[in-house]
Design a protein around this motif. Structure first.
Motif, PDB file in Angstrom:
ATOM      1  N   LEU A   7       0.810  -1.209   0.000  1.00 35.21           N
ATOM      2  CA  LEU A   7       0.000   0.000   0.000  1.00 35.21           C
ATOM      3  C   LEU A   7       0.852   1.271   0.000  1.00 35.21           C
ATOM      4  O   LEU A   7       0.509   2.254  -0.662  1.00 35.21           O
ATOM      5  N   VAL A   8       1.947   1.265   0.730  1.00 33.70           N
ATOM      6  CA  VAL A   8       2.837   2.430   0.756  1.00 33.70           C
ATOM      7  C   VAL A   8       3.450   2.647  -0.624  1.00 33.70           C
ATOM      8  O   VAL A   8       3.483   3.773  -1.133  1.00 33.70           O
ATOM      9  N   ILE A   9       3.908   1.598  -1.239  1.00 36.52           N
ATOM     10  CA  ILE A   9       4.495   1.707  -2.577  1.00 36.52           C
ATOM     11  C   ILE A   9       3.443   2.168  -3.589  1.00 36.52           C
ATOM     12  O   ILE A   9       3.696   3.043  -4.417  1.00 36.52           O
ATOM     13  N   ALA A  10       2.251   1.619  -3.503  1.00 37.31           N
ATOM     14  CA  ALA A  10       1.179   2.013  -4.424  1.00 37.31           C
ATOM     15  C   ALA A  10       0.807   3.480  -4.219  1.00 37.31           C
ATOM     16  O   ALA A  10       0.618   4.223  -5.192  1.00 37.31           O
ATOM     17  N   SER A  11       0.715   3.923  -2.979  1.00 36.82           N
ATOM     18  CA  SER A  11       0.364   5.319  -2.721  1.00 36.82           C
ATOM     19  C   SER A  11       1.470   6.258  -3.197  1.00 36.82           C
ATOM     20  O   SER A  11       1.183   7.352  -3.708  1.00 36.82           O
ATOM     21  N   LEU A  12       2.723   5.870  -3.026  1.00 35.13           N
ATOM     22  CA  LEU A  12       3.820   6.695  -3.527  1.00 35.13           C
ATOM     23  C   LEU A  12       3.795   6.786  -5.053  1.00 35.13           C
ATOM     24  O   LEU A  12       4.040   7.856  -5.622  1.00 35.13           O
ATOM     25  N   LEU A  13       3.492   5.684  -5.712  1.00 29.15           N
ATOM     26  CA  LEU A  13       3.395   5.706  -7.165  1.00 29.15           C
ATOM     27  C   LEU A  13       2.249   6.603  -7.640  1.00 29.15           C
ATOM     28  O   LEU A  13       2.401   7.368  -8.604  1.00 29.15           O
ATOM     29  N   VAL A  14       1.128   6.540  -6.970  1.00 32.47           N
ATOM     30  CA  VAL A  14      -0.005   7.407  -7.329  1.00 32.47           C
ATOM     31  C   VAL A  14       0.347   8.874  -7.070  1.00 32.47           C
ATOM     32  O   VAL A  14       0.047   9.750  -7.896  1.00 32.47           O
ATOM     33  N   ALA A  15       1.011   9.154  -5.965  1.00 30.09           N
ATOM     34  CA  ALA A  15       1.414  10.530  -5.650  1.00 30.09           C
ATOM     35  C   ALA A  15       2.401  11.052  -6.687  1.00 30.09           C
ATOM     36  O   ALA A  15       2.289  12.196  -7.146  1.00 30.09           O
ATOM     37  N   LEU A  16       3.354  10.241  -7.093  1.00 32.45           N
ATOM     38  CA  LEU A  16       4.305  10.655  -8.121  1.00 32.45           C
ATOM     39  C   LEU A  16       3.622  10.869  -9.470  1.00 32.45           C
ATOM     40  O   LEU A  16       3.976  11.784 -10.216  1.00 32.45           O
ATOM     41  N   LEU A  17       2.632  10.036  -9.762  1.00 28.79           N
ATOM     42  CA  LEU A  17       1.871  10.214 -11.000  1.00 28.79           C
ATOM     43  C   LEU A  17       1.145  11.561 -10.991  1.00 28.79           C
ATOM     44  O   LEU A  17       1.192  12.305 -11.974  1.00 28.79           O
ATOM     45  N   PHE A  18       0.474  11.899  -9.887  1.00 31.35           N
ATOM     46  CA  PHE A  18      -0.221  13.176  -9.795  1.00 31.35           C
ATOM     47  C   PHE A  18       0.757  14.352  -9.836  1.00 31.35           C
ATOM     48  O   PHE A  18       0.455  15.383 -10.437  1.00 31.35           O
TER      49      PHE A  18
END
Length: 70
Positions: A7-18
């Motif tokens: 979940l942390v990795i997924a949230s970081l990837l989504v944050a970087l995408l935004f």
């Protein structure tokens, strides 16, 4: 415990995408102001230097009011 890492990795990837999308939008001119220049012609501008300083603040206040009415 492993799901937290996922979940942390997924949230970081989504944050970087935004973040990347925001930077792309700013660089491509998505946030350029196209409305204010078209309204600027509606306001009077005086040639007197004393009135210019007052007119500048008056124009910015009037432009802000016009933009806020939308």
């Amino acid at each position: 415990m492993e799901i937290i890492f996922v979940l942390v990795i997924a949230s970081l990837l989504v944050a970087l995408l935004f973040l990347w999308l925001f930077i792309w939008a700013v660089r491509s001119g998505q946030y350029d102001d196209d409305y204010s220049p078209s309204v600027r012609i509606l306001f009077d501008q005086h040639d007197n230097k004393e009135e210019k300083s007052n007119t500048k603040s008056k124009i910015s206040d009037e432009a802000r009011d016009v933009l806020l009415r939308q």
